[in-house]
Design a protein around this motif. Structure first.
Motif, short mmCIF file in Angstrom:
data_model
loop_
_atom_site.label_atom_id
_atom_site.label_comp_id
_atom_site.label_asym_id
_atom_site.label_seq_id
_atom_site.Cartn_x
_atom_site.Cartn_y
_atom_site.Cartn_z
N CYS A 23 101.46 -58.46 -1.89
CA CYS A 23 101.56 -57.06 -1.47
C CYS A 23 100.73 -56.13 -2.34
CB CYS A 23 103.02 -56.62 -1.46
SG CYS A 23 103.74 -56.51 -3.12
N GLY A 24 100.23 -56.62 -3.47
CA GLY A 24 99.41 -55.79 -4.34
C GLY A 24 100.19 -54.85 -5.23
N ALA A 25 101.53 -54.99 -5.26
CA ALA A 25 102.35 -54.15 -6.13
C ALA A 25 101.92 -54.38 -7.58
CB ALA A 25 103.82 -54.47 -5.95
N ASP A 26 101.77 -53.30 -8.31
CA ASP A 26 101.19 -53.39 -9.65
C ASP A 26 101.93 -52.49 -10.61
OD1 ASP A 26 99.33 -54.03 -11.69
OD2 ASP A 26 98.22 -52.21 -11.20
N PRO A 27 102.40 -52.97 -11.74
CA PRO A 27 102.51 -54.39 -12.07
C PRO A 27 103.87 -54.92 -11.66
CG PRO A 27 103.07 -53.09 -13.99
CD PRO A 27 102.80 -52.11 -12.85
N PRO A 28 104.05 -56.26 -11.68
CA PRO A 28 105.38 -56.82 -11.45
C PRO A 28 106.27 -56.51 -12.65
CG PRO A 28 103.90 -58.53 -12.15
CD PRO A 28 103.06 -57.28 -11.98
N LEU A 29 107.53 -56.89 -12.56
CA LEU A 29 108.48 -56.62 -13.64
C LEU A 29 108.94 -57.91 -14.30
CD1 LEU A 29 110.77 -53.90 -12.06
CD2 LEU A 29 108.90 -53.60 -13.68
N ALA A 30 109.26 -57.79 -15.58
CA ALA A 30 109.79 -58.93 -16.33
C ALA A 30 111.21 -58.63 -16.76
CB ALA A 30 108.93 -59.20 -17.56
N ALA A 31 112.02 -59.67 -16.82
CA ALA A 31 113.40 -59.52 -17.29
C ALA A 31 113.84 -60.82 -17.92
CB ALA A 31 114.32 -59.16 -16.14
N LYS A 32 114.85 -60.72 -18.80
CA LYS A 32 115.46 -61.92 -19.35
C LYS A 32 116.79 -62.11 -18.65
CE LYS A 32 116.45 -64.33 -23.64
NZ LYS A 32 116.54 -64.22 -25.12
N ILE A 33 116.92 -63.24 -17.96
CA ILE A 33 118.11 -63.49 -17.15
C ILE A 33 118.66 -64.86 -17.53
CG2 ILE A 33 118.98 -63.82 -14.81
CD1 ILE A 33 116.62 -62.02 -13.87
N ALA A 34 119.89 -64.86 -18.00
CA ALA A 34 120.58 -66.11 -18.35
C ALA A 34 119.74 -66.96 -19.29
CB ALA A 34 120.94 -66.88 -17.08
N GLY A 35 119.10 -66.32 -20.25
CA GLY A 35 118.35 -67.04 -21.26
C GLY A 35 116.95 -67.45 -20.86
N ARG A 36 116.57 -67.13 -19.61
CA ARG A 36 115.22 -67.44 -19.14
C ARG A 36 114.49 -66.13 -18.86
NH1 ARG A 36 112.87 -72.36 -18.89
NH2 ARG A 36 112.10 -72.07 -16.78
N PHE A 37 113.20 -66.15 -19.08
CA PHE A 37 112.40 -64.98 -18.74
C PHE A 37 111.88 -65.13 -17.31
CE2 PHE A 37 112.34 -65.05 -23.32
CZ PHE A 37 112.55 -63.71 -23.63
N VAL A 38 111.98 -64.05 -16.55
CA VAL A 38 111.56 -64.06 -15.16
C VAL A 38 110.59 -62.90 -14.94
CG1 VAL A 38 112.31 -63.84 -12.76
CG2 VAL A 38 113.75 -65.07 -14.41
N VAL A 39 109.47 -63.20 -14.29
CA VAL A 39 108.53 -62.16 -13.86
C VAL A 39 108.42 -62.25 -12.35
CG1 VAL A 39 106.11 -61.41 -13.87
CG2 VAL A 39 107.21 -62.11 -16.00
N GLY A 40 108.54 -61.12 -11.68
CA GLY A 40 108.48 -61.17 -10.23
C GLY A 40 108.12 -59.83 -9.61
N CYS A 41 107.75 -59.93 -8.32
CA CYS A 41 107.45 -58.74 -7.54
C CYS A 41 108.75 -58.02 -7.17
CB CYS A 41 106.70 -59.14 -6.29
SG CYS A 41 106.32 -57.74 -5.22
N GLU A 42 108.77 -56.70 -7.34
CA GLU A 42 109.97 -55.91 -7.08
C GLU A 42 109.84 -55.08 -5.81
OE1 GLU A 42 110.46 -52.44 -9.36
OE2 GLU A 42 108.33 -52.17 -9.69
N ASN A 43 108.74 -55.23 -5.11
CA ASN A 43 108.47 -54.38 -3.95
C ASN A 43 109.37 -54.75 -2.77
OD1 ASN A 43 107.40 -52.89 -1.87
ND2 ASN A 43 105.30 -53.61 -2.16
N ASP A 44 110.14 -53.79 -2.27
CA ASP A 44 111.04 -54.06 -1.15
C ASP A 44 110.27 -54.44 0.12
OD1 ASP A 44 113.27 -53.58 -2.66
OD2 ASP A 44 113.48 -51.50 -2.03
N ASP A 45 109.04 -54.03 0.21
CA ASP A 45 108.22 -54.30 1.40
C ASP A 45 107.44 -55.61 1.30
OD1 ASP A 45 109.02 -51.90 2.58
OD2 ASP A 45 107.45 -50.79 1.54
N CYS A 46 107.56 -56.29 0.18
CA CYS A 46 106.81 -57.53 -0.01
C CYS A 46 107.41 -58.64 0.83
CB CYS A 46 106.81 -57.92 -1.49
SG CYS A 46 105.83 -59.38 -1.84
N ALA A 47 106.56 -59.41 1.51
CA ALA A 47 107.04 -60.49 2.37
C ALA A 47 107.50 -61.69 1.56
CB ALA A 47 105.94 -60.90 3.33
N ALA A 48 106.99 -61.85 0.35
CA ALA A 48 107.24 -63.07 -0.41
C ALA A 48 108.10 -62.86 -1.65
CB ALA A 48 105.91 -63.69 -0.82
N ASN A 49 108.00 -61.71 -2.30
CA ASN A 49 108.69 -61.45 -3.56
C ASN A 49 108.61 -62.66 -4.51
OD1 ASN A 49 110.84 -59.51 -1.67
ND2 ASN A 49 109.81 -58.65 -3.43
N PRO A 50 107.39 -63.07 -4.84
CA PRO A 50 107.23 -64.25 -5.69
C PRO A 50 107.81 -64.02 -7.09
CG PRO A 50 105.18 -63.06 -5.56
CD PRO A 50 106.11 -62.42 -4.56
#
Ligand code: ZN
Length: 72
Positions: A23-50
């Motif tokens: 979707c070209g959302a820039d930049p994605p967001l990072a978070a620490k969840i349950a001891g793991r780091f996660v980076v992902g697309c936060e765009n509600d309009d994104c078809a994939a939210n990788p």
């Protein structure tokens, strides 16, 4: 607390990292969840939210950038 809330609260923005390949959302967001780091697309309009995850924030951003550069 759902995933979106966790990401919003733990957001670490890195302007030089690659935008979402779907979707070209820039930049994605990072978070620490349950001891793991996660980076992902936060765009509600994104078809994939990788998302990618790793054991360190640096590793996770590197995975994101590799995925984003590959466009899949
Ligand atoms: Zn996206």
């Amino acid at each position: 607390m759902n995933m979106v809330e966790v990401i919003a609260r733990g957001a670490v923005r890195r302007a030089h990292d690659l935008p979402c390949p779907f979707c070209g959302a820039d930049p994605p967001l990072a978070a620490k969840i349950a001891g793991r780091f996660v980076v992902g697309c936060e765009n509600d309009d994104c078809a994939a939210n990788p998302q990618v995850s790793g054991s360190s924030l640096t590793e996770t951003w590197e995975k994101w950038n590799r995925r984003a550069a590959r466009g899949s």
